[in-house]
Design a protein around this motif. Structure first.
Motif, mmCIF file in Angstrom:
data_model
loop_
_atom_site.group_PDB
_atom_site.id
_atom_site.type_symbol
_atom_site.label_atom_id
_atom_site.label_comp_id
_atom_site.label_asym_id
_atom_site.label_seq_id
_atom_site.Cartn_x
_atom_site.Cartn_y
_atom_site.Cartn_z
ATOM 1 N N ASP A 460 110.169 11.952 -60.900
ATOM 2 C CA ASP A 460 111.302 11.395 -60.151
ATOM 3 C C ASP A 460 112.589 11.617 -60.956
ATOM 4 O O ASP A 460 112.882 12.738 -61.322
ATOM 5 N N ASP A 461 113.335 10.553 -61.248
ATOM 6 C CA ASP A 461 114.580 10.705 -62.019
ATOM 7 C C ASP A 461 114.366 10.537 -63.518
ATOM 8 O O ASP A 461 115.328 10.496 -64.284
ATOM 9 N N GLY A 462 113.106 10.431 -63.930
ATOM 10 C CA GLY A 462 112.817 10.197 -65.330
ATOM 11 C C GLY A 462 111.769 11.159 -65.853
ATOM 12 O O GLY A 462 111.644 12.294 -65.375
ATOM 13 N N PHE A 463 110.988 10.680 -66.833
ATOM 14 C CA PHE A 463 109.955 11.532 -67.395
ATOM 15 C C PHE A 463 108.865 10.675 -68.037
ATOM 16 O O PHE A 463 109.055 9.485 -68.316
ATOM 17 N N VAL A 464 107.723 11.325 -68.277
ATOM 18 C CA VAL A 464 106.576 10.672 -68.902
ATOM 19 C C VAL A 464 106.212 11.452 -70.152
ATOM 20 O O VAL A 464 106.154 12.690 -70.140
ATOM 21 N N VAL A 465 105.971 10.729 -71.247
ATOM 22 C CA VAL A 465 105.601 11.353 -72.515
ATOM 23 C C VAL A 465 104.172 10.953 -72.859
ATOM 24 O O VAL A 465 103.805 9.774 -72.780
ATOM 25 N N ASN A 466 103.370 11.932 -73.220
ATOM 26 C CA ASN A 466 102.004 11.666 -73.663
ATOM 27 C C ASN A 466 101.971 11.543 -75.189
ATOM 28 O O ASN A 466 102.505 12.408 -75.897
ATOM 29 N N ILE A 467 101.350 10.488 -75.696
ATOM 30 C CA ILE A 467 101.232 10.262 -77.133
ATOM 31 C C ILE A 467 99.792 10.568 -77.547
ATOM 32 O O ILE A 467 98.860 9.874 -77.119
ATOM 33 N N PRO A 468 99.575 11.584 -78.367
ATOM 34 C CA PRO A 468 98.205 11.935 -78.780
ATOM 35 C C PRO A 468 97.537 10.799 -79.562
ATOM 36 O O PRO A 468 98.207 10.002 -80.229
ATOM 37 N N ALA A 469 96.222 10.759 -79.497
ATOM 38 C CA ALA A 469 95.456 9.715 -80.173
ATOM 39 C C ALA A 469 95.719 9.702 -81.674
ATOM 40 O O ALA A 469 95.769 8.636 -82.304
ATOM 41 N N LYS A 470 95.908 10.872 -82.281
ATOM 42 C CA LYS A 470 96.141 10.948 -83.715
ATOM 43 C C LYS A 470 97.394 10.179 -84.105
ATOM 44 O O LYS A 470 97.407 9.455 -85.121
ATOM 45 N N GLN A 471 98.465 10.292 -83.307
ATOM 46 C CA GLN A 471 99.702 9.575 -83.618
ATOM 47 C C GLN A 471 99.588 8.094 -83.258
ATOM 48 O O GLN A 471 100.147 7.241 -83.940
ATOM 49 N N ARG A 472 98.849 7.797 -82.194
ATOM 50 C CA ARG A 472 98.667 6.384 -81.823
ATOM 51 C C ARG A 472 97.880 5.643 -82.895
ATOM 52 O O ARG A 472 98.157 4.473 -83.188
ATOM 53 N N ASN A 473 96.890 6.320 -83.463
ATOM 54 C CA ASN A 473 96.043 5.665 -84.455
ATOM 55 C C ASN A 473 96.677 5.621 -85.848
ATOM 56 O O ASN A 473 96.248 4.851 -86.699
ATOM 57 N N ASN A 474 97.682 6.448 -86.059
ATOM 58 C CA ASN A 474 98.361 6.477 -87.354
ATOM 59 C C ASN A 474 99.867 6.598 -87.120
ATOM 60 O O ASN A 474 100.492 7.600 -87.476
ATOM 61 N N PRO A 475 100.488 5.564 -86.511
ATOM 62 C CA PRO A 475 101.905 5.651 -86.161
ATOM 63 C C PRO A 475 102.783 5.681 -87.404
ATOM 64 O O PRO A 475 102.393 5.181 -88.470
ATOM 65 N N PRO A 476 103.964 6.287 -87.298
ATOM 66 C CA PRO A 476 104.850 6.388 -88.466
ATOM 67 C C PRO A 476 105.463 5.052 -88.882
ATOM 68 O O PRO A 476 106.038 4.944 -89.975
ATOM 69 N N CYS A 477 105.387 4.050 -88.006
ATOM 70 C CA CYS A 477 105.945 2.740 -88.312
ATOM 71 C C CYS A 477 105.320 1.711 -87.377
ATOM 72 O O CYS A 477 104.530 2.059 -86.490
ATOM 73 N N ASP A 478 105.685 0.462 -87.580
ATOM 74 C CA ASP A 478 105.226 -0.621 -86.719
ATOM 75 C C ASP A 478 106.405 -1.183 -85.922
ATOM 76 O O ASP A 478 107.552 -0.827 -86.158
ATOM 77 N N LEU A 479 106.116 -2.051 -84.990
ATOM 78 C CA LEU A 479 107.071 -2.946 -84.320
ATOM 79 C C LEU A 479 107.923 -2.290 -83.234
ATOM 80 O O LEU A 479 108.203 -2.895 -82.208
ATOM 81 N N ALA A 480 108.360 -1.058 -83.435
ATOM 82 C CA ALA A 480 109.121 -0.326 -82.414
ATOM 83 C C ALA A 480 109.031 1.156 -82.751
ATOM 84 O O ALA A 480 109.101 1.541 -83.919
ATOM 85 N N TRP A 481 108.862 2.000 -81.715
ATOM 86 C CA TRP A 481 108.717 3.437 -81.906
ATOM 87 C C TRP A 481 109.804 4.167 -81.131
ATOM 88 O O TRP A 481 110.171 3.772 -80.025
ATOM 89 N N THR A 482 110.306 5.242 -81.736
ATOM 90 C CA THR A 482 111.441 5.947 -81.159
ATOM 91 C C THR A 482 111.056 7.346 -80.696
ATOM 92 O O THR A 482 110.596 8.171 -81.496
ATOM 93 N N LEU A 483 111.280 7.616 -79.413
ATOM 94 C CA LEU A 483 111.182 8.972 -78.880
ATOM 95 C C LEU A 483 112.554 9.626 -78.966
ATOM 96 O O LEU A 483 113.544 9.076 -78.449
#
Length: 490
Positions: A460-483
Motif C-alpha cells: 500500500d503506502d508503506g512497506f514491510v521488512v523481514n528480520i532474519p532469525a539470526k538477527q532476531r536471536n542476536n540483536p545489536p541492542c535491546d529496548l528499541a531497534w532502528t531500521l
C-alpha cells in the motif's frame, strides 16, 4: 464561570494599588532570533539532542527540594517542618557552614555523561536561595567563603571545575543562574515580610534599591561570562523576574481569577525589569553566539523553550528542550528511584522524533557523588546510543513522527530511521510494518548495528521488512531497534 462584572471591578480596584502584581504563566509563544551567530549556534544545539542538568547546592545535605522551603508559598511539595519560619530560614542558611562534598569528582561525571551520549551540560551556578556554587566576589554566601568548610578544597570553585571537566570531554557547557535571589537584601529586604517568591517591595517605590539588585545580577552573570571559559548557554530560571506592563498584569490576574475556585491567588505578579536586552547584549560581547534561555519569559531572549518534566504531545514550531528528572527530585533525594533504561531511551526517542532535545537531570549528593543508580542508567543509555546514535543526532522530525510503536526521524542525506519501541520483555519481531512511508525503488534497508541488507517489499503506502532469525536471536541492542532506509519516497 466567574461573573465578568465582579472580575472587572476587582481588576480596577487592584490596578489602583501601587505595586500590584500577580504571578502569570507565559504561553508558549516564540520570538525568533536574528543574530546570525546565535542562529548558527542554535542550529548546532538542535543537532546534539541530549544534555545533562544538575541541581546541586548546600540544600542537598537535607535531601529536600532545592531552595523552595524558605519561600512562604504554601505548597505540599515545598512545605517546611512545623517550626518558626524565621528560625527555619536561619537554620537553612547555616547549611553553608556544613557543606563539604569531599567526594566531588567532576571528571567522573563528565566521562559518564559523555559515554551515555550526552553532548552538553547545564549546571546550577546559583539557585533561588542565592547560594553560589562559584567564586563570586559580590557575595559571601558562596561555596568558596571561609564560612564553608569546602572552601579549602583544591576544587572549591565548583562551577569552574564542572565546566572545565565537561569541556575536556568535548561537551558544551551552560550556566544555570537564578534571577531571583532570596538571600540578597535588595531582593528580599529584611524590612518587609516575604509573602511569596517575588521581590518583597515595590521596585517602582524603591528604584534605588531595585537598581542595586539589577547591578548585582548583571555583575554576577558577567563574572560567569568572563572568568569561566567558553560558555555556550546562559540558562536563566525564575521567569517571574521580568518586565511586566500593567495590561499584562491585569490580563494575568483575570486568567488566574477565572481559574481559581476560591478567588484567592497565592503569588503576585510584579514588574521586575532586570533589563534582559542589555544583559544579553553584554554577555554576547564576552561570549559571541551565546544561546540565552530566559525561561518562561516571552520575548527575544528565550532562544529556546523548556517544557518542564513533560514531553509535548506533538512537534513544536520553535526550538525546545524537555528538562526531565531522571530519578528522585530535581535536587538530591536519598535512595532515589531512577527511570529504567527502557523508560529513558523511549522518552529520548519520543522527544527527538518531535524535534526536541532532552536535558536530563541528575542531582549530586551532599558528599559530592552521584548515586549508583544514576551511573547505571547512563551506562545503559550509552550502550543503546552507541548502536543507534545515527537515528538521534543531527536528525529532524519525519511526519507523522510516530505510528503505533514506531518513531521516525530523518537525516540531511535523505535517509530515514524507523525506531521500533519494544514492549517490556518483547523480542524482535520477524516482520516490521511501516504504513506511512515507502522506500524508493532499490533503496537499502538495514538494522543499525548490522551491515546486512534486509529484504523489504512495498505494501500500500508503506512497506514491510523481514528480520532474519539470526538477527532476531542476536540483536545489536535491546529496548528499541532502528531500521535505516537509505532513501524514501517524498
Amino acid at each position: 464561570m466567574k461573573n465578568p462584572l465582579i472580575i472587572l471591578m476587582g481588576l480596577l480596584f487592584l490596578a489602583a494599588l501601587p505595586g500590584f502584581s500577580q504571578a502569570i504563566y507565559e504561553d508558549e509563544r516564540y520570538v525568533p532570533e536574528t543574530d546570525p551567530l546565535v542562529l548558527e549556534k542554535l542550529s548546532q544545539w538542535q543537532d546534539i539532542k541530549f544534555g545533562l542538568l544538575m541541581h546541586w547546592g548546600a540544600y542537598s545535605q537535607w535531601g529536600i527540594v532545592e531552595s523552595w522551603s524558605i519561600c512562604a508559598e504554601d505548597e505540599g511539595w515545598c512545605r517546611r517542618p512545623d517550626e518558626d519560619y524565621t528560625a527555619y530560614k536561619k537554620r537553612y542558611e547555616r547549611l553553608q557552614t556544613t557543606f563539604n562534598p569531599v567526594k566531588f569528582n567532576p571528571e567522573r561525571w563528565a566521562k559518564a555523561a559523555k559515554d551515555a551520549g550526552m553532548k552538553y551540560v547545564v549546571f546550577t551556578t546559583k539557585h533561588h536561595d542565592g547560594f553560589c556554587m562559584f567564586d563570586s566576589k559580590y557575595t559571601d554566601y558562596k561555596v568558596t567563603s571561609p564560612a564553608c568548610p569546602f572552601s579549602t578544597h583544591p576544587k572549591a570553585n565548583i562551577a569552574k571545575n564542572v565546566f572545565d571537566a565537561f569541556r575536556d570531554e568535548g561537551m558544551w557547557v551552560g550556566a544555570y543562574f537564578s534571577k531571583p535571589d532570596w538571600h540578597h537584601k535588595d531582593y528580599w529586604s529584611p524590612e518587609f515580610a516575604t509573602p511569596d517568591r517575588n521581590v518583597n517591595y515595590d521596585p517602582a517605590a524603591y528604584p534605588d534599591r531595585w537598581e542595586n539588585f539589577v547591578q548585582f545580577t548583571h555583575n554576577q552573570i558577567m563574572e560567569l561570562m568572563s572568568d569561566y571559559g567558553k560558555m555556550d548557554i546562559l540558562w536563566l530560571d525564575g521567569g517571574w523576574v521580568a518586565k511586566k506592563e500593567k495590561d499584562v498584569i491585569l490580563k494575568a490576574y483575570a486568567r488566574r481569577l477565572e481559574n481559581s475556585s476560591t478567588g484567592f491567588i497565592k503569588a503576585q505578579v510584579i514588574n521586575q525589569d532586570i533589563r534582559m536586552d542589555e544583559l544579553a547584549a553584554k554577555a554576547r560581547v564576552k561570549q559571541p553566539g551565546l544561546i540565552v534561555v530566559d525561561r518562561a519569559v516571552h520575548g527575544k531572549n528565550q532562544n529556546y523553550l523548556t517544557p518542564e518534566n513533560r514531553v509535548p504531545e506533538a512537534t513544536l514550531p520553535y526550538p525546545w528542550e524537555s528538562c526531565i528528572i531522571s530519578g528522585g527530585g530535581w535536587s538530591y533525594t536519598p535512595d532515589a528511584k531512577y527511570m529504567t533504561g527502557r523508560q529513558a531511551i523511549h522518552m529520548l526517542i519520543d522527544i527527538v522524533a518531535k524535534g526536541g532535545n532532552l536535558l536530563y537531570n541528575i542531582a549530586p549528593g551532599p558528599d559530592g557523588e552521584w548515586q549508583q543508580g544514576a551511573y547505571d542508567l547512563l551506562k545503559e543509555m550509552g550502550t543503546w546510543i552507541k548502536v543507534n546514535g545515527e537515528a538521534i543526532y543531527n536528525s529532524k522530525p519525519l511526519y507523522p513522527y510516530k505510528e503505533d510503536k514506531i518513531a521516525m526521524t530523518q537525516q540531511k542525506d535523505g535517509s530515514a530511521n524507523f525506531l521500533y519501541l519494544a514492549s517490556e520483555g518483547e523480542k524482535m519481531p520477524s516482520k516490521i510494518v511501516i504504513r506511512s512511508h515507502k522506500p524508493v525503488s532499490g533503496a537499502e534497508v538495514t538494522l543499525l548495528g548490522s551491515d546486512q541488507a534486509l529484504k523489504w517489499k512495498a505494501e500500500d503506502d508503506g512497506f514491510v521488512v523481514n528480520i532474519p532469525a539470526k538477527q532476531r536471536n542476536n540483536p545489536p541492542c535491546d529496548l528499541a531497534w532502528t531500521l535505516r532506509v537509505s532513501q524514501i519516497v517524498r
